[in-house]
Design a protein around this motif. Structure first.
Motif, PDB file in Angstrom:
ATOM      1  N   VAL A  64       0.962  67.370 -22.863  1.00 34.32           N
ATOM      2  CA  VAL A  64      -0.272  67.058 -22.565  1.00 34.32           C
ATOM      3  C   VAL A  64      -0.733  67.961 -21.881  1.00 34.32           C
ATOM      4  N   LYS A  65      -0.116  68.460 -20.787  1.00 34.56           N
ATOM      5  CA  LYS A  65      -0.721  69.561 -19.700  1.00 34.56           C
ATOM      6  C   LYS A  65      -0.764  70.862 -20.597  1.00 34.56           C
ATOM      7  N   HIS A  66      -0.243  71.085 -21.479  1.00 36.67           N
ATOM      8  CA  HIS A  66      -0.291  72.432 -22.320  1.00 36.67           C
ATOM      9  C   HIS A  66      -1.230  72.499 -23.516  1.00 36.67           C
ATOM     10  N   LEU A  67      -1.612  71.425 -23.814  1.00 30.11           N
ATOM     11  CA  LEU A  67      -2.363  71.231 -25.149  1.00 30.11           C
ATOM     12  C   LEU A  67      -3.586  72.240 -25.246  1.00 30.11           C
TER      13      LEU A  67
ATOM     14  N   MET B 249       4.421  71.234 -30.443  1.00 27.51           N
ATOM     15  CA  MET B 249       5.081  70.060 -30.934  1.00 27.51           C
ATOM     16  C   MET B 249       6.664  70.618 -31.393  1.00 27.51           C
ATOM     17  N   ALA B 250       6.544  71.785 -32.271  1.00 26.77           N
ATOM     18  CA  ALA B 250       7.904  72.289 -32.650  1.00 26.77           C
ATOM     19  C   ALA B 250       8.969  72.690 -31.470  1.00 26.77           C
TER      20      ALA B 250
ATOM     21  N   ALA C 293       1.949  59.493 -24.128  1.00 25.01           N
ATOM     22  CA  ALA C 293       1.066  60.075 -22.871  1.00 25.01           C
ATOM     23  C   ALA C 293      -0.237  60.275 -23.088  1.00 25.01           C
ATOM     24  N   PRO C 294      -1.189  59.721 -22.312  1.00 19.20           N
ATOM     25  CA  PRO C 294      -2.444  59.976 -22.657  1.00 19.20           C
ATOM     26  C   PRO C 294      -3.022  61.300 -22.417  1.00 19.20           C
ATOM     27  N   TRP C 295      -3.862  61.859 -23.248  1.00 23.51           N
ATOM     28  CA  TRP C 295      -4.478  63.260 -23.284  1.00 23.51           C
ATOM     29  C   TRP C 295      -5.982  63.115 -22.794  1.00 23.51           C
ATOM     30  N   ARG C 296      -6.467  63.319 -21.618  1.00 18.79           N
ATOM     31  CA  ARG C 296      -7.576  63.096 -20.884  1.00 18.79           C
ATOM     32  C   ARG C 296      -8.446  64.502 -20.413  1.00 18.79           C
ATOM     33  N   ASP C 297      -9.642  64.497 -20.663  1.00 18.92           N
ATOM     34  CA  ASP C 297     -10.482  65.609 -20.228  1.00 18.92           C
ATOM     35  C   ASP C 297     -10.389  65.723 -18.638  1.00 18.92           C
TER      36      ASP C 297
ATOM     37  N   LEU D  10     -10.667  59.785 -22.320  1.00 14.07           N
ATOM     38  CA  LEU D  10      -9.676  59.820 -23.102  1.00 14.07           C
ATOM     39  C   LEU D  10     -10.002  60.808 -24.521  1.00 14.07           C
ATOM     40  N   LYS D  11      -9.254  61.755 -24.753  1.00 14.76           N
ATOM     41  CA  LYS D  11      -9.180  62.512 -26.023  1.00 14.76           C
ATOM     42  C   LYS D  11      -8.335  62.320 -26.947  1.00 14.76           C
ATOM     43  N   GLY D  12      -7.154  61.824 -26.666  1.00 13.34           N
ATOM     44  CA  GLY D  12      -6.011  61.323 -27.592  1.00 13.34           C
ATOM     45  C   GLY D  12      -4.769  61.003 -26.787  1.00 13.34           C
ATOM     46  N   ALA D  13      -3.667  61.215 -27.556  1.00 14.19           N
ATOM     47  CA  ALA D  13      -2.282  60.988 -26.771  1.00 14.19           C
ATOM     48  C   ALA D  13      -1.216  61.900 -27.554  1.00 14.19           C
TER      49      ALA D  13
END
Length: 441
Positions: free
Chosen positions: A73-76, A85-86, A185-189, A194-197
């Motif tokens: 999440v921190k690196h998205l 992901m790979a 884990a949550p993906w937030r701005d 919330l933007k996704g997970a």
């Protein structure tokens, strides 16, 4: 030997044998309890240690996944999503292409995986699996290149319902051909919207095979999620135990204890209870992985009662053999004792008889010697053969006196009889000084 001596000898043998048997039997019964208790305690220690290990392994598997999804999440925003992901998947893939997770993906607010999703179709170098390896793995996992659920909306919903939530471990979910669970884990701005997970998906059967199964040899094991869905059971006893545990209402209590233990920094909670199953009474030992999963080992009372039986059987066999050998040795000693006693009685009778005989012979010999001496004095000088006969008679009388003296010494215990040879059926003996008496032959 008289019958009383014979009876006394064998009665003593029977008494000693019975006393020895009582000591061995008492020792066996006393040690039996200690051995069974010690064996049972040792068995329980092993079971508890194994459960603790499984609990820790499940905890590690969960937090490895939670940590990786949180790091992703921190690196998205600064990393290519597909590459991210790979790269994450390579940590879970073995050189032969086997993976302990099915895939990693970024899920949008619509609950669907984004295009950067990565299934477990690459090796530990991050390269795509070759056609041969892919075909081999798909024989057992036909879903391998498309393991995704129809929707991950439940993940998004969980993070929307609790804006403070930092991770999710889902209950078991039925997917084609297997049960899976999702870690997310949550993906937030920057403002917390919330933007996704980021999700990782694992099959509980694969987790059981890779992590838990090697330690389940010879035990009845089951694994269940917080909702009572059975993820693995090694045999019918385990299945019956899991169903009884869930039906009894003990599952929510165990999970509540697991949550409290997790809040205290522990892996989870643990305990045990007695279950009445169709196969009889059973003892259950369980551990939770926080409040997500529970693992347990169940044993029927017959199995528990058999703990230490092998050692007891060996000890019983040793005790029985020892008793038989002791009885044999006692019987041999009793026979030897009776023979010796018989010989002593015979010797005592012979000693008394030789004393009587020597006394009677000496009296008669004194008369014969007197007559012989009288004849020698009254006869004129040289009477030829008659004088020679009287002299020979004197010599014979002296030989008889020597024999009488030997009989007297034998009767007094100054000499003893010693085997000297065999003539036909008769045994020959000679006299030998008894050193204890200081006699001379």
């Amino acid at each position: 030997m008289n019958r009383q001596t014979l009876r006394d000898g064998w009665a003593f043998f029977v008494l000693v044998t019975l006393l020895a048997a009582m000591v061995l039997a008492g020792s066996y019964l006393w040690l039996r309890v200690d051995l069974k208790n010690e064996a049972l305690n040792e068995h329980r220690r092993r079971v508890n240690n194994q459960l603790n290990l499984w609990q820790e392994q499940l905890y590690d598997a969960k937090w490895d996944s939670v940590a990786d999804t949180s790091d992703d999440v921190k690196h998205l925003d600064s990393y290519d999503e597909s590459r991210l992901m790979a790269d994450t998947m390579t940590w879970y893939v073995y050189p032969d292409g086997h993976s302990i997770i099915e895939g990693a993906a970024v899920v949008g607010l619509d609950g669907q995986p984004r295009p950067g999703k990565q299934a477990a179709v690459l090796n530990d170098a991050g390269e795509p699996l070759g056609p041969a390896d892919l075909a081999r793995l798909k024989k057992d996992k036909p879903w391998l290149d498309n393991p995704w659920l129809d929707s991950y909306g439940f993940v998004i919903q969980a993070f929307q319902d609790d804006p403070q939530r930092e991770s999710l471990v889902s209950p078991l979910i039925q997917a084609p051909g297997r049960l899976v669970f999702v870690t997310a884990a949550p993906w937030r701005d920057g403002e917390g919207a919330l933007k996704g997970a980021v999700v990782q998906q694992q099959a509980i059967g694969q987790l059981f095979t890779d992590v838990i199964k090697p330690g389940t040899q010879g035990v009845s094991f089951w694994l269940m999620d917080a909702k009572g869905t059975l993820g693995a059971a090694t045999d019918p006893l385990a299945e019956a135990s899991a169903k009884a545990f869930s039906a009894s209402g003990a599952l929510p209590q165990a999970m509540a204890e697991g949550l409290r233990a997790a809040q205290e920094g522990k892996f989870g909670a643990g305990g045990g209870l007695v279950q009445g199953l169709g196969q009889g009474t059973a003892q259950l030992y369980w551990r939770t992985m926080e409040d997500s999963f529970i693992v347990a080992v169940v044993e029927n009372t017959a199995g528990l009662g058999a703990q230490g039986q092998r050692t007891l059987n060996r000890f019983g066999a040793i005790a029985l053999i020892s008793l038989v050998l002791l009885a044999a040795a006692g019987g041999a000693y009793t026979l030897l004792y009776l023979r010796r006693e018989n010989r002593m009685l015979e010797k005592a009778a012979l000693t008394r008889y030789t004393g009587t005989v020597s006394h009677r012979v000496r009296n008669s010999l004194s008369v014969i010697r007197g007559v012989n001496e009288m004849l020698q004095h009254k006869l004129p000088g040289d009477q030829g053969p008659l004088s020679s006969g009287l002299v020979n008679a004197e010599i014979a009388i002296e030989d008889i006196e020597d024999t009488v003296r030997e009989l007297e010494r034998l009767s007094q215990g100054q000499v003893d009889l010693v085997y000297d040879g065999q003539v036909g059926k008769a045994s020959m003996y000679r006299l030998h000084p008894d050193k204890k008496q200081g006699g001379q032959d």
